[in-house]
Design a protein around this motif. Structure first.
Motif, mmCIF file in Angstrom:
data_model
loop_
_atom_site.group_PDB
_atom_site.id
_atom_site.type_symbol
_atom_site.label_atom_id
_atom_site.label_comp_id
_atom_site.label_asym_id
_atom_site.label_seq_id
_atom_site.Cartn_x
_atom_site.Cartn_y
_atom_site.Cartn_z
ATOM 1 N N PHE A 36 95.256 11.588 88.529
ATOM 2 C CA PHE A 36 96.192 11.620 89.653
ATOM 3 C C PHE A 36 97.574 11.138 89.210
ATOM 4 N N ILE A 49 98.248 23.686 93.453
ATOM 5 C CA ILE A 49 96.970 24.105 92.866
ATOM 6 C C ILE A 49 96.849 23.581 91.441
ATOM 7 N N THR A 62 98.257 20.992 90.171
ATOM 8 C CA THR A 62 98.043 19.538 90.207
ATOM 9 C C THR A 62 96.553 19.249 90.379
ATOM 10 N N LEU A 63 95.933 19.967 91.306
ATOM 11 C CA LEU A 63 94.493 19.766 91.526
ATOM 12 C C LEU A 63 93.706 20.125 90.263
ATOM 13 N N MET A 89 94.159 17.411 87.648
ATOM 14 C CA MET A 89 93.372 16.228 88.013
ATOM 15 C C MET A 89 91.890 16.474 87.760
ATOM 16 N N GLY A 90 91.443 17.665 88.175
ATOM 17 C CA GLY A 90 90.038 18.014 87.989
ATOM 18 C C GLY A 90 89.649 17.975 86.527
#
Lengths: 494, 262
Positions: free
Chosen positions: A425, A458, A460-461, A464-465
């Motif tokens: 994050f 998207i 960013t996700l 992070m994932g």
């Protein structure tokens, strides 16, 4: 001797702690090793940030390119249109115009009229021209070295004439086969066939050329010997009518925009001429407090920004008695416009790398993203492996104290997931802010509304994932191995 | 088990402690370490019986296999061949969770290098085994403080291992080993890293536990002060039992074996 010590040892299953308790222990564990955990989180964050930055940078670059490209087209409309009416159009330009326009385009209609082409032939030629376009683009994008190697370095305009020659075509074919990796659009045979077709229509090209020259001459006769750009800056209804009549425009062409750009271009030219007059230039540079050499449009635009300086400039014009009169607001307007134009062109040039290829990224950009991805994987894996392996003794000790294998495993999974989430994050947000700031510095604050917020969200996700999954994967395996070893074996491994 | 070995063990104890129950029994214990193509035998068939409530010292030069023996009977390492019975339970037959239970509730471990969890305070270290056993926090803390009081460190409960001396750390480790009231206390060279005075303190605590709480104490050691404390001594040499003596026997022969111990 106490009675309880005489009891027989009864072995039961070790209690299973609840998930909540395990999570609590894991969080305590992170708290105990706060500094070391922060180091791990920081490494994960940096790795994710690196990848995210590359990704966000590319996405922003692509969005900015799309925006600046469409803006640039507005500025280019005038120059392009002027080209169409100018002397530099040759046969291949006509051919390519037919290949990239629809049949009701005024240029296609004009070409048909000039070349006295009937409708069936026109359709045939247009079809071939459409099929030829990818080959032109292909040749256009070859590196100068490749162009030289494969076709003697001839310019794109002469490509088809060159290829229509059998000897040249044979050399081209040989080199093409040798070069291997190049992606050739279609087949070599089609290229030769199209080249020959183009050559075979030489009569038509001649007709078009002479028809076009006649039309231009007729226009020129009507508007004396002055250049069109002079008329364009100060247009009349008759001029517009004549353009349409001679096949240089139709109602779809935004002539008012072209006129206004022509007017701006003329005013810019006048201002430029003024700044070039040596006497005035000397006086103005003194007034501005800069050297004679560094006085250009940019410097002048900066100087002209304040009302006080505007008055100074007007006073100077009066004092030196130069032949120049323009409304002060108009000067400000064209300065702003020319700066904006320069800016848009610059930004378009800067973001060109994000304009082509897969997902709209050039090969170079895709490589960068790929490398950043690998760096991210290696970085996170290394950080997590280190943080688990340096704790083998701790794992062994905990097992001596009665921790079950599954407790040890869960603790590490929880811990690394928490570290992965926090690190991922922080890294993603950091990279996002950084890339937006860099974009604002690079392309100006006006870039903010252009940013592709959906794509950025998207990615960013995704970043992070990737951080979480990699962190979990990289720590679960060694933790699994360590937790299943007998305590002493785990200690020996350290 | 050979009769011969059993006779040795029996003859040393039977006369005085005939009704004593067996708590640890090993049967032809063999441990091999493979280093590439070379196989080293650390234990070469050890048969041993340890009785409930006794304090026994396992002695021998370094590399003799005494630490390996210690790890085997504590369920910390698995033997290559042979068996370990703890109160007639075959350790090899236990599942992972049963082994965890055994280590948590029935055996306390004390290491030469203390092996405290260095990020935790003394009290947290002592309560760790209770946490693993699922004891509620409040009760764990009360019992932890009691245990710290037992080793004389109640006022240092909030100190981290790094803030304590070696002797104090070892006493915390002893308190931790007693967390779930184990039947057996396994000590691997508990005094080796300590100076004479602190070593003495640690030994005193061990004796106290043995006498007052009747914990079976098994000590791998080099420390000759053990001679005066332990009920029996067992010497290991080259992975085999060299001899086993009771304290009274050793006291008589003390002159002849002193050199061997140092």
């Amino acid at each position: 001797m106490k009675t309880d010590k005489k009891e027989k040892i009864v072995i039961e299953n070790q209690v299973r702690l609840s998930t909540k308790r395990t999570l609590q222990i894991s969080i305590n564990g992170i708290y105990y090793r706060l500094f070391r955990s922060l180091v791990t989180v920081a490494i994960v964050a940096v790795a994710v940030a690196f990848m995210m930055y590359m990704l966000a940078n590319s996405l922003i670059g692509r969005a900015v390119y799309v925006e600046s490209h469409s803006n640039a087209i507005e500025y280019k409309v005038y120059e392009r249109w002027l080209d169409w009416i100018g002397p530099d159009i040759d046969d291949i330009d006509i051919f390519r115009t037919l290949g990239s326009s629809s049949i009701d385009d005024y240029r296609v209609q004009a070409i048909a009229k000039w070349g006295k082409i009937d409708e069936d032939t026109l359709k045939k030629i247009m079809l071939s021209a459409q099929r030829s376009e990818p080959y032109f683009v292909y040749y256009d994008e070859l590196s100068p070295g490749k162009k030289y190697l494969m076709a003697g370095g001839i310019p794109t305009g002469e490509f088809f004439v060159y290829m229509a020659d059998k000897k040249n075509a044979a050399i081209f074919k040989e080199r093409l086969e040798k070069s291997g990796g190049l992606t050739f659009p279609g087949s070599f045979d089609e290229l030769v066939q199209l080249s020959n077709f183009y050559i075979s229509q030489a009569d038509i090209w001649n007709n078009v050329s002479s028809g076009r020259t006649e039309a231009i001459n007729a226009l020129k006769a009507a508007y004396s010997a002055k250049s069109f750009s002079e008329y364009l800056a100060d247009p009349t209804d008759a001029l517009t009518g004549d353009f349409i009549k001679f096949g240089f425009a139709d109602s779809n062409v935004d002539l008012p925009l072209i006129y206004s750009r022509a007017k701006t271009a003329k005013d810019v030219r006048r201002l430029n001429d003024l700044l070039r007059q040596s006497n005035f230039r000397r006086e103005l540079s003194q007034e501005m407090g800069i050297s004679n050499l560094s006085l250009d449009m940019d410097a002048f635009a900066k100087f002209y920004g304040s009302k006080k300086n505007q008055e100074k400039f007007q006073a100077l014009v009066k004092r030196t008695g130069v032949n120049f009169s323009m409304d002060p607001d108009r000067i400000e307007e064209i300065l702003k416009d020319s700066q904006l134009k320069q800016r848009v062109m610059e930004v378009e040039q800067k973001t060109l790398a994000y304009s082509r290829g897969k997902f709209g990224f050039s090969i170079g950009v895709i490589w960068l993203i790929g490398v950043s991805f690998i760096v991210c994987i290696v970085g996170i894996t290394n950080a997590m492996l280190m943080s688990v392996m340096e704790r083998f003794r701790e794992i062994a000790t905990m097992k001596c104290l009665g921790a079950t294998d599954s407790l040890v495993m869960s603790m590490f999974v929880f811990e690394s997931c928490i570290q992965g989430v926090v690190g991922g994050f922080l890294g993603a947000i950091l990279a996002l802010l950084l890339s937006i700031s860099v974009a604002m510095i690079q392309y100006g604050a006006s870039v903010l509304p252009v940013l592709p917020y959906d794509d950025l969200g998207i990615s960013t996700l995704i970043a992070m994932g990737i951080g979480v999954v990699l962190a979990a994967l990289a720590s679960v395996y060694p933790a699994y191995v360590a937790s299943r070893l007998a305590p002493m074996e785990a200690m020996r491994l350290e | 088990m050979t009769n011969e070995k059993e006779n040795i063990v029996d003859s040393s104890v039977k006369k005085t402690e005939e009704e004593r129950a067996v708590i640890v029994r090993t049967l032809r214990l063999i441990k091999e370490y493979k280093m590439g193509s070379v196989t080293t035998q650390a234990l070469r068939g050890v048969d041993m019986i340890i009785y409930r409530g006794e304090m026994i010292a396992v002695m021998g030069p370094s590399g003799s296999g005494k630490s390996t023996f210690f790890n085997m009977i504590g369920g910390l390492d698995s033997p290559s061949r042979g068996r370990v019975f703890i109160d007639e339970v075959d350790v090899a037959q236990l599942s992972a969770v049963e082994l965890a239970f055994l280590r948590c509730h029935k055996i306390g471990y004390i290491f030469q290098s203390y092996n405290l969890l260095r990020y935790m305070t003394a009290l947290e270290n002592v309560t760790a085994p209770m946490v693993f056993a699922g004891v509620v926090e409040k009760e764990a803390q009360e019992r932890g403080m009691d245990l710290l009081g037992l080793v004389g460190l109640a006022d240092r409960w909030h100190h981290k291992p790094i803030q304590m001396s070696g002797g104090q750390q070892q006493r915390v480790a002893i308190a931790r080993s007693m967390a779930n009231n184990p039947t057996i206390l396994l000590c691997d060279e508990p005094t080796a890293n300590l100076d004479l005075k602190t070593g003495r303190e640690v030994l005193d605590v061990l004796v106290k536990l043995n006498k007052e709480r009747h914990v079976t104490v098994i000590c791998a050691t080099h420390d000759h002060r053990m001679l005066n404390i332990c009920d029996r001594m067992m010497w290991i040499r080259d992975g085999q039992i060299d001899r086993i003596k009771t304290r009274s026997e050793v006291n008589i022969e003390v002159g002849s074996i002193d050199g061997e111990l140092e």
